[in-house]
Design a protein around this motif. Structure first.
Motif, short mmCIF file in Angstrom:
data_model
loop_
_atom_site.label_atom_id
_atom_site.label_comp_id
_atom_site.label_asym_id
_atom_site.label_seq_id
_atom_site.Cartn_x
_atom_site.Cartn_y
_atom_site.Cartn_z
N SER A 26 -4.19 0.38 5.15
CA SER A 26 -3.28 -0.26 4.19
C SER A 26 -2.40 -1.30 4.89
N ARG A 27 -2.13 -1.09 6.16
CA ARG A 27 -1.36 -2.09 6.92
C ARG A 27 -2.15 -3.39 7.03
N ALA A 31 -1.86 -5.13 3.79
CA ALA A 31 -0.52 -5.70 3.62
C ALA A 31 -0.38 -7.00 4.40
N GLN A 32 -0.89 -7.01 5.64
CA GLN A 32 -0.82 -8.22 6.45
C GLN A 32 -1.63 -9.35 5.84
N VAL A 56 2.32 -8.95 2.12
CA VAL A 56 3.26 -8.08 1.40
C VAL A 56 3.54 -6.84 2.25
N SER A 57 4.41 -5.98 1.75
CA SER A 57 4.71 -4.73 2.45
C SER A 57 3.65 -3.67 2.16
N GLN A 58 3.61 -2.62 3.01
CA GLN A 58 2.69 -1.52 2.76
C GLN A 58 3.07 -0.78 1.47
N ALA A 59 4.36 -0.74 1.17
CA ALA A 59 4.79 -0.09 -0.07
C ALA A 59 4.20 -0.79 -1.28
N ALA A 60 4.16 -2.13 -1.21
CA ALA A 60 3.58 -2.89 -2.33
C ALA A 60 2.10 -2.60 -2.46
N SER A 96 0.60 0.21 -1.65
CA SER A 96 0.47 1.54 -2.25
C SER A 96 0.70 1.49 -3.75
N TRP A 110 2.17 -0.51 -10.07
CA TRP A 110 2.87 -1.74 -9.71
C TRP A 110 3.61 -2.38 -10.86
N THR A 118 1.22 -11.03 -7.21
CA THR A 118 1.20 -10.22 -6.00
C THR A 118 0.14 -9.13 -6.10
#
Length: 336
Positions: A10-11, A14-15, A19-23, A25, A32, A40
């Protein structure tokens, strides 16, 4: 980002999406809306598709506490009975897509180590015998849904309870022996601090006290044949009139009485009537066969699992104790 030989995380998504990893998820968990924009969300889904990312569902279930796994905590005692409890619980669990992990408390009763790194994360609920209740301190904490077997409904601290009608079983034993004419009793009690054994002792004393001319003495023993032998031998050899009937809290204790009687030159049932409780396979393996109370272990397990399913679904579990039945065999007869 080019696909490598290792599985994307997931990282990585995100990269790639910025976006962030939270986004990530939130989007991949379909939570979302109202939290991130549609643009996004589309970018995250595209990045995941390009990377060939697949969520780790096992890890996700662990985080959510929905592994469809139930822990059955039992004492390392009377294992034949609790094998039946497990069979019944596992059968109902399988019908609903659950698995049951059997966890015997290592010392029979008392504390036990947590069999999971984090039980609250790895389990959906717990079914526990009151005989192994202290193990819950390590295993359950205060968060998991719980059903207690053989437990005082008034002292279960809000947990659902499923019980056998042990009190009625003891009443059936007492009435059977009284009807045969017995008035001097020995209660060979299980030396286990548990509500179910308190019920047995209380009901026997109450029933016998209601009949004039009746006496009862008590000896205690751990639930094992070997340790029941000296306890019974000492009680049957005590000064004063010898009991004509021995009421045992468990079939294993009754088997110990058989050995003690043989050492003392007493014949069953001519000199001594003996009763048990459980109706284990042992009850028909000894001679004479044992008069005992039959407990439906598999039904007990089924009811325990159904009660836990009700708790998980926010429903009221089925009420009422499970009936038990006295099975009369050759170990009881009128006193001489």
């Amino acid at each position: 980002m080019a696909r490598g030989s290792t599985r994307p995380t997931s990282r990585d998504v995100a990269q790639a999406a910025g976006v962030s990893q939270a986004a990530v998820s939130l989007v991949l968990g379909d939570k979302w809306r109202g939290r991130v924009s549609e643009a996004t969300a589309a970018r995250v889904r595209e990045a995941a598709r390009d990377l060939g990312y697949r969520p780790n569902m096992a890890a996700r279930h662990l985080r959510l506490g929905r592994t469809r796994t139930v822990l059955l905590v039992v004492p390392a005692l009377t294992t034949e009975f609790f094998a039946g409890v497990y069979t019944g619980a596992a059968r109902v669990a399988a019908e609903h897509g659950f698995g049951v992990v059997l966890y015997p408390s290592p010392e029979g009763i008392g504390p036990a180590r947590d069999p999971f790194a984090s039980a609250q994360a790895a389990l959906d609920g717990v079914i526990a015998s009151s005989m192994a209740a202290d193990a819950l301190t390590a295993i359950r904490g205060e968060a998991l849904p719980l059903v207690m077997l053989d437990s005082d409904p008034a002292g279960s601290h809000g947990a659902a309870t499923v019980n056998l009608d042990i009190a009625d079983g003891v009443r059936q034993v007492a009435e059977h022996l009284l009807s045969l004419g017995h008035r001097r009793f020995l209660h060979l009690a299980a030396d286990v601090p548990s509500w179910t054994f308190e019920v047995r002792s209380r009901e026997l004393a109450s029933r016998l006290a209601a009949v004039p001319g009746t006496s009862v003495s008590t000896a205690r023993s751990p639930i094992s044949i070997e340790e029941a032998v000296p306890a019974a031998e000492a009680a049957l050899s005590a000064r004063g009139p010898r009991p004509t009937a021995v009421v045992c809290d468990d079939d294993l204790l009754a088997a110990g009485v058989y050995k003690a009687a043989r050492r003392l030159g007493l014949r069953i049932p001519d000199d001594l009537s003996v009763t048990g409780l459980d109706d284990l396979a042992l009850a028909t393996a000894i001679d004479p066969e044992l008069t005992t109370v039959r407990l439906d272990a598999e039904l007990f397990g089924e009811r325990g699992m159904r009660a836990l399913l009700a708790v998980l679904e926010d429903r009221e579990p089925e009420s009422g104790d499970i009936p038990v039945r006295l099975v009369e065999r050759g170990s009881t007869a009128p006193p001489r």
